[in-house]
Design a protein around this motif. Structure first.
Motif, PDB file in Angstrom:
ATOM      1  N   GLY A   1      -0.959  -8.596  20.395  1.00 22.20           N
ATOM      2  CA  GLY A   1      -0.584  -9.490  21.464  1.00 22.20           C
ATOM      3  C   GLY A   1      -1.753 -10.249  22.029  1.00 22.20           C
ATOM      4  N   TRP A   2      -1.437 -11.005  23.066  1.00 26.17           N
ATOM      5  CA  TRP A   2      -2.411 -11.853  23.733  1.00 26.17           C
ATOM      6  C   TRP A   2      -2.359 -11.650  25.230  1.00 26.17           C
ATOM      7  CZ3 TRP A   2      -5.832 -14.764  21.007  1.00 26.17           C
ATOM      8  CH2 TRP A   2      -5.544 -14.993  19.667  1.00 26.17           C
ATOM      9  N   TYR A   3      -3.525 -11.521  25.825  1.00 21.72           N
ATOM     10  CA  TYR A   3      -3.706 -11.555  27.256  1.00 21.72           C
ATOM     11  C   TYR A   3      -4.589 -12.745  27.586  1.00 21.72           C
ATOM     12  CZ  TYR A   3      -1.795  -6.833  27.934  1.00 21.72           C
ATOM     13  OH  TYR A   3      -0.980  -5.727  27.990  1.00 21.72           O
ATOM     14  N   ARG A   4      -4.559 -13.150  28.843  1.00 20.87           N
ATOM     15  CA  ARG A   4      -5.466 -14.202  29.277  1.00 20.87           C
ATOM     16  C   ARG A   4      -5.969 -13.907  30.675  1.00 20.87           C
ATOM     17  NH1 ARG A   4      -0.976 -19.044  29.884  1.00 20.87           N
ATOM     18  NH2 ARG A   4       0.038 -18.262  31.799  1.00 20.87           N
ATOM     19  N   GLN A   5      -7.136 -14.426  30.961  1.00 23.78           N
ATOM     20  CA  GLN A   5      -7.704 -14.305  32.284  1.00 23.78           C
ATOM     21  C   GLN A   5      -8.211 -15.674  32.712  1.00 23.78           C
ATOM     22  OE1 GLN A   5     -10.617 -11.216  32.887  1.00 23.78           O
ATOM     23  NE2 GLN A   5     -10.180 -11.201  35.075  1.00 23.78           N
ATOM     24  N   ALA A   6      -7.521 -16.254  33.678  1.00 20.43           N
ATOM     25  CA  ALA A   6      -7.901 -17.535  34.233  1.00 20.43           C
ATOM     26  C   ALA A   6      -8.918 -17.328  35.345  1.00 20.43           C
ATOM     27  CB  ALA A   6      -6.672 -18.262  34.769  1.00 20.43           C
ATOM     28  N   PRO A   7      -9.694 -18.359  35.654  1.00 21.99           N
ATOM     29  CA  PRO A   7     -10.674 -18.225  36.730  1.00 21.99           C
ATOM     30  C   PRO A   7     -10.027 -17.782  38.034  1.00 21.99           C
ATOM     31  CG  PRO A   7     -11.069 -20.230  35.491  1.00 21.99           C
ATOM     32  CD  PRO A   7      -9.762 -19.679  35.008  1.00 21.99           C
TER      33      PRO A   7
ATOM     34  N   LYS B   1      -8.296 -15.169  38.663  1.00 21.19           N
ATOM     35  CA  LYS B   1      -7.031 -14.462  38.531  1.00 21.19           C
ATOM     36  C   LYS B   1      -7.189 -13.202  37.690  1.00 21.19           C
ATOM     37  CE  LYS B   1      -4.013 -18.471  39.073  1.00 21.19           C
ATOM     38  NZ  LYS B   1      -2.863 -19.213  38.500  1.00 21.19           N
ATOM     39  N   GLN B   2      -6.204 -12.323  37.817  1.00 21.95           N
ATOM     40  CA  GLN B   2      -6.189 -11.107  37.022  1.00 21.95           C
ATOM     41  C   GLN B   2      -5.851 -11.409  35.569  1.00 21.95           C
ATOM     42  OE1 GLN B   2      -3.250  -8.916  39.575  1.00 21.95           O
ATOM     43  NE2 GLN B   2      -4.781  -7.285  39.442  1.00 21.95           N
ATOM     44  N   ARG B   3      -6.297 -10.520  34.706  1.00 22.58           N
ATOM     45  CA  ARG B   3      -5.882 -10.622  33.322  1.00 22.58           C
ATOM     46  C   ARG B   3      -4.392 -10.309  33.230  1.00 22.58           C
ATOM     47  NH1 ARG B   3      -9.362  -7.861  28.542  1.00 22.58           N
ATOM     48  NH2 ARG B   3     -10.909  -9.102  29.695  1.00 22.58           N
ATOM     49  N   GLU B   4      -3.673 -11.123  32.499  1.00 25.68           N
ATOM     50  CA  GLU B   4      -2.237 -10.962  32.404  1.00 25.68           C
ATOM     51  C   GLU B   4      -1.777 -11.011  30.961  1.00 25.68           C
ATOM     52  OE1 GLU B   4       0.017 -14.143  34.124  1.00 25.68           O
ATOM     53  OE2 GLU B   4      -1.189 -15.709  33.176  1.00 25.68           O
ATOM     54  N   LEU B   5      -0.692 -10.312  30.717  1.00 26.83           N
ATOM     55  CA  LEU B   5      -0.062 -10.376  29.407  1.00 26.83           C
ATOM     56  C   LEU B   5       0.553 -11.749  29.206  1.00 26.83           C
ATOM     57  CD1 LEU B   5       1.022  -8.975  26.786  1.00 26.83           C
ATOM     58  CD2 LEU B   5       3.090  -8.483  28.101  1.00 26.83           C
ATOM     59  N   VAL B   6       0.265 -12.352  28.073  1.00 29.46           N
ATOM     60  CA  VAL B   6       0.883 -13.614  27.699  1.00 29.46           C
ATOM     61  C   VAL B   6       2.064 -13.366  26.772  1.00 29.46           C
ATOM     62  CG1 VAL B   6       0.538 -15.862  26.610  1.00 29.46           C
ATOM     63  CG2 VAL B   6      -1.300 -14.826  27.964  1.00 29.46           C
ATOM     64  N   ALA B   7       1.819 -12.640  25.703  1.00 27.91           N
ATOM     65  CA  ALA B   7       2.863 -12.355  24.732  1.00 27.91           C
ATOM     66  C   ALA B   7       2.427 -11.191  23.866  1.00 27.91           C
ATOM     67  CB  ALA B   7       3.161 -13.577  23.860  1.00 27.91           C
ATOM     68  N   ALA B   8       3.404 -10.459  23.366  1.00 26.05           N
ATOM     69  CA  ALA B   8       3.133  -9.350  22.464  1.00 26.05           C
ATOM     70  C   ALA B   8       4.257  -9.242  21.457  1.00 26.05           C
ATOM     71  CB  ALA B   8       2.984  -8.037  23.236  1.00 26.05           C
ATOM     72  N   ILE B   9       3.939  -8.659  20.323  1.00 20.30           N
ATOM     73  CA  ILE B   9       4.928  -8.482  19.272  1.00 20.30           C
ATOM     74  C   ILE B   9       4.635  -7.192  18.532  1.00 20.30           C
ATOM     75  CG2 ILE B   9       3.603  -9.857  17.609  1.00 20.30           C
ATOM     76  CD1 ILE B   9       6.358 -10.878  16.547  1.00 20.30           C
TER      77      ILE B   9
ATOM     78  N   THR C   1      -5.750 -22.808  31.685  1.00 21.89           N
ATOM     79  CA  THR C   1      -7.134 -22.674  31.257  1.00 21.89           C
ATOM     80  C   THR C   1      -7.582 -21.237  31.502  1.00 21.89           C
ATOM     81  OG1 THR C   1      -7.699 -24.985  31.662  1.00 21.89           O
ATOM     82  CG2 THR C   1      -9.498 -23.396  31.727  1.00 21.89           C
ATOM     83  N   ALA C   2      -8.056 -20.596  30.475  1.00 23.81           N
ATOM     84  CA  ALA C   2      -8.384 -19.182  30.573  1.00 23.81           C
ATOM     85  C   ALA C   2      -9.090 -18.736  29.307  1.00 23.81           C
ATOM     86  CB  ALA C   2      -7.118 -18.345  30.779  1.00 23.81           C
ATOM     87  N   VAL C   3      -9.648 -17.555  29.391  1.00 17.66           N
ATOM     88  CA  VAL C   3     -10.084 -16.867  28.189  1.00 17.66           C
ATOM     89  C   VAL C   3      -8.902 -16.063  27.681  1.00 17.66           C
ATOM     90  CG1 VAL C   3     -11.682 -15.215  27.176  1.00 17.66           C
ATOM     91  CG2 VAL C   3     -12.469 -16.775  28.964  1.00 17.66           C
ATOM     92  N   TYR C   4      -8.561 -16.273  26.448  1.00 16.56           N
ATOM     93  CA  TYR C   4      -7.438 -15.588  25.837  1.00 16.56           C
ATOM     94  C   TYR C   4      -7.958 -14.468  24.951  1.00 16.56           C
ATOM     95  CZ  TYR C   4      -4.171 -19.096  27.510  1.00 16.56           C
ATOM     96  OH  TYR C   4      -3.389 -19.900  28.313  1.00 16.56           O
ATOM     97  N   TYR C   5      -7.423 -13.280  25.164  1.00 13.07           N
ATOM     98  CA  TYR C   5      -7.877 -12.089  24.463  1.00 13.07           C
ATOM     99  C   TYR C   5      -6.792 -11.561  23.544  1.00 13.07           C
ATOM    100  CZ  TYR C   5     -11.516 -11.913  28.056  1.00 13.07           C
ATOM    101  OH  TYR C   5     -12.562 -12.207  28.897  1.00 13.07           O
TER     102      TYR C   5
ATOM    103  N   THR D   1     -11.267 -15.926  23.373  1.00 16.78           N
ATOM    104  CA  THR D   1     -11.498 -17.304  22.977  1.00 16.78           C
ATOM    105  C   THR D   1     -11.106 -18.212  24.132  1.00 16.78           C
ATOM    106  OG1 THR D   1     -11.040 -18.986  21.275  1.00 16.78           O
ATOM    107  CG2 THR D   1      -9.209 -17.553  21.894  1.00 16.78           C
ATOM    108  N   GLN D   2     -11.937 -19.187  24.405  1.00 12.19           N
ATOM    109  CA  GLN D   2     -11.734 -20.065  25.549  1.00 12.19           C
ATOM    110  C   GLN D   2     -10.706 -21.137  25.228  1.00 12.19           C
ATOM    111  OE1 GLN D   2     -13.227 -20.016  28.773  1.00 12.19           O
ATOM    112  NE2 GLN D   2     -11.644 -21.577  29.169  1.00 12.19           N
ATOM    113  N   VAL D   3      -9.737 -21.271  26.112  1.00 17.31           N
ATOM    114  CA  VAL D   3      -8.775 -22.367  26.064  1.00 17.31           C
ATOM    115  C   VAL D   3      -8.941 -23.174  27.343  1.00 17.31           C
ATOM    116  CG1 VAL D   3      -6.338 -23.015  26.083  1.00 17.31           C
ATOM    117  CG2 VAL D   3      -7.138 -21.154  24.598  1.00 17.31           C
ATOM    118  N   THR D   4      -9.230 -24.441  27.192  1.00 12.84           N
ATOM    119  CA  THR D   4      -9.408 -25.325  28.334  1.00 12.84           C
ATOM    120  C   THR D   4      -8.396 -26.452  28.253  1.00 12.84           C
ATOM    121  OG1 THR D   4     -11.777 -24.821  28.435  1.00 12.84           O
ATOM    122  CG2 THR D   4     -11.012 -26.788  29.600  1.00 12.84           C
TER     123      THR D   4
END
Length: 116
Positions: A35-41, A43-51, A90-94, A110-113
């Motif tokens: 899956g993917w998590y992201r952390q925006a400036p 903000k807390q790290r949050e779940l984006v999607a998982a499979i 915009t966040a770092v996606y993990y 990985t940075q997404v802007t």
């Protein structure tokens, strides 16, 4: 141990799209979920999607209908198609993975802007 290699991040305009990839390597164990998590400036790290390996998916409410997670179990790779991106995304996606034995691993991000 498992190594996770993320790719596909970068700069995109609002409303644009990106596709993230995460490839797992280095383990003899099968992957149960990725899956993917992201952390925006600010903000807390949050779940984006998982499979899971069986195809069950889970999405953050904020991305439903715009993001799609998919996987190639044979390649131990997960993808995140991100459409209609918003500046606040915009966040770092993990990338993360859980093996069948229960071990968890994380990529370095990985940075997404999303900006004009």
């Amino acid at each position: 141990q498992v190594q996770l290699v993320e790719s596909g991040g970068g700069l995109v305009q609002p409303g644009g799209s990106l596709r993230l990839s995460c490839a797992a390597s280095g383990s003899i164990f099968n992957i149960y979920a990725m899956g993917w998590y992201r952390q925006a400036p600010g903000k807390q790290r949050e779940l984006v999607a998982a499979i899971t390996s069986g195809g069950s998916t889970n999405y953050a409410d904020s991305v439903k209908g715009r993001f799609t997670i998919s996987r190639d179990n044979a390649k131990n790779t997960v993808y995140l198609q991100m459409n209609s991106l918003k500046p606040e995304e915009t966040a770092v996606y993990y990338c993360t993975t859980t093996l069948e034995i229960g071990r968890n691993y994380w990529g370095q991000g990985t940075q997404v802007t999303v900006s004009s």
